[in-house]
Design a protein around this motif. Structure first.
Motif: not given
Length: 213
Positions: A82-89, A94-98, A102-108, A115-116
């Motif tokens: 609702e707040n971003t206009g982007y679908k969950k998928e 994008q998370i998978s690509q990041l 190595g731009k997103i850590s599994e520990n985050e 958000g990233l």
């Protein structure tokens, strides 16, 4: 009152006693709640204020409506959509690509990961294009700073009516340098500015050749 909130469930899943949760809330969120108050919230004997709900939700890293028992969406995907206009998928992709680069850590936390991902989808992430745009912007600001900090003599006055909203540095082809310090030379500043502008032009050419990813 809402007697179906998930405060106790989340507290126990984090292996926290009431006193321990009280201490951690104060340390991390500056939320001062006694063990007795938390216990009453858990039982539904007392209803927290909205600000308290928000700080409790922030501590447990869940949406407020999940903590209140009004939603089963622990991540808050519907709120992100609702707040971003982007679908969950789209966000998950994008998370998978990041993660792949190595731009997103599994520990985050999942909230930080989302958000990233959204920042990249919005064009605010660490990309080649953003690096080029940042460099160009910094060069423009450097040009301005060199002009104002090194050349303009604050003891000399300027006809504001004549200049209007324009700045002297944007009028260098017409400006004679009369407001500069007496020992500073317009031709030197012009040469510095030309070098910076030439570099910005090369960055613009590079940006046009860079894939928009």
């Amino acid at each position: 009152m809402n007697s179906k909130n998930r405060i106790r469930q989340l507290r126990e899943s984090n292996n926290l006693t009431l006193p321990e949760l009280s201490t951690k809330l104060m340390e991390s969120n500056q939320l001062k709640l006694s063990s007795d108050a938390i216990s009453k919230y858990e039982r539904g004997d007392r209803e927290p204020k909205l600000a308290t709900w928000e700080k409790l939700a922030d501590y447990f890293k869940v949406p407020v409506d999940y903590l209140q028992g009004r939603s089963d969406d622990k991540v808050g995907w519907h709120l992100w959509e609702e707040n971003t206009g982007y679908k969950k998928e789209t966000i998950e992709s994008q998370i998978s690509q990041l993660k792949k680069f190595g731009k997103i850590s599994e520990n985050e936390s999942i909230q930080k990961q989302i958000g990233l991902a959204v920042s990249y989808l919005d064009g605010r992430g660490k990309t080649d294009r953003n690096a080029i745009e940042t460099a160009s912007m910094e060069l423009s600001e450097l040009d301005n700073r060199i002009h104002d900090d090194f050349y303009i003599d604050p003891n000399k006055t300027v006809n504001e009516e004549k200049l209007g909203n324009s700045r002297l540095r944007n009028m260098k082809t017409e400006y004679d340098g009369s407001l500069y310090y007496d020992d500073m030379h317009k031709e030197v500043y012009d040469h510095i500015s030309d070098i910076l502008q030439d570099t910005r032009q090369k960055l613009a050419e590079l940006e046009n050749k860079t894939p928009n990813k």
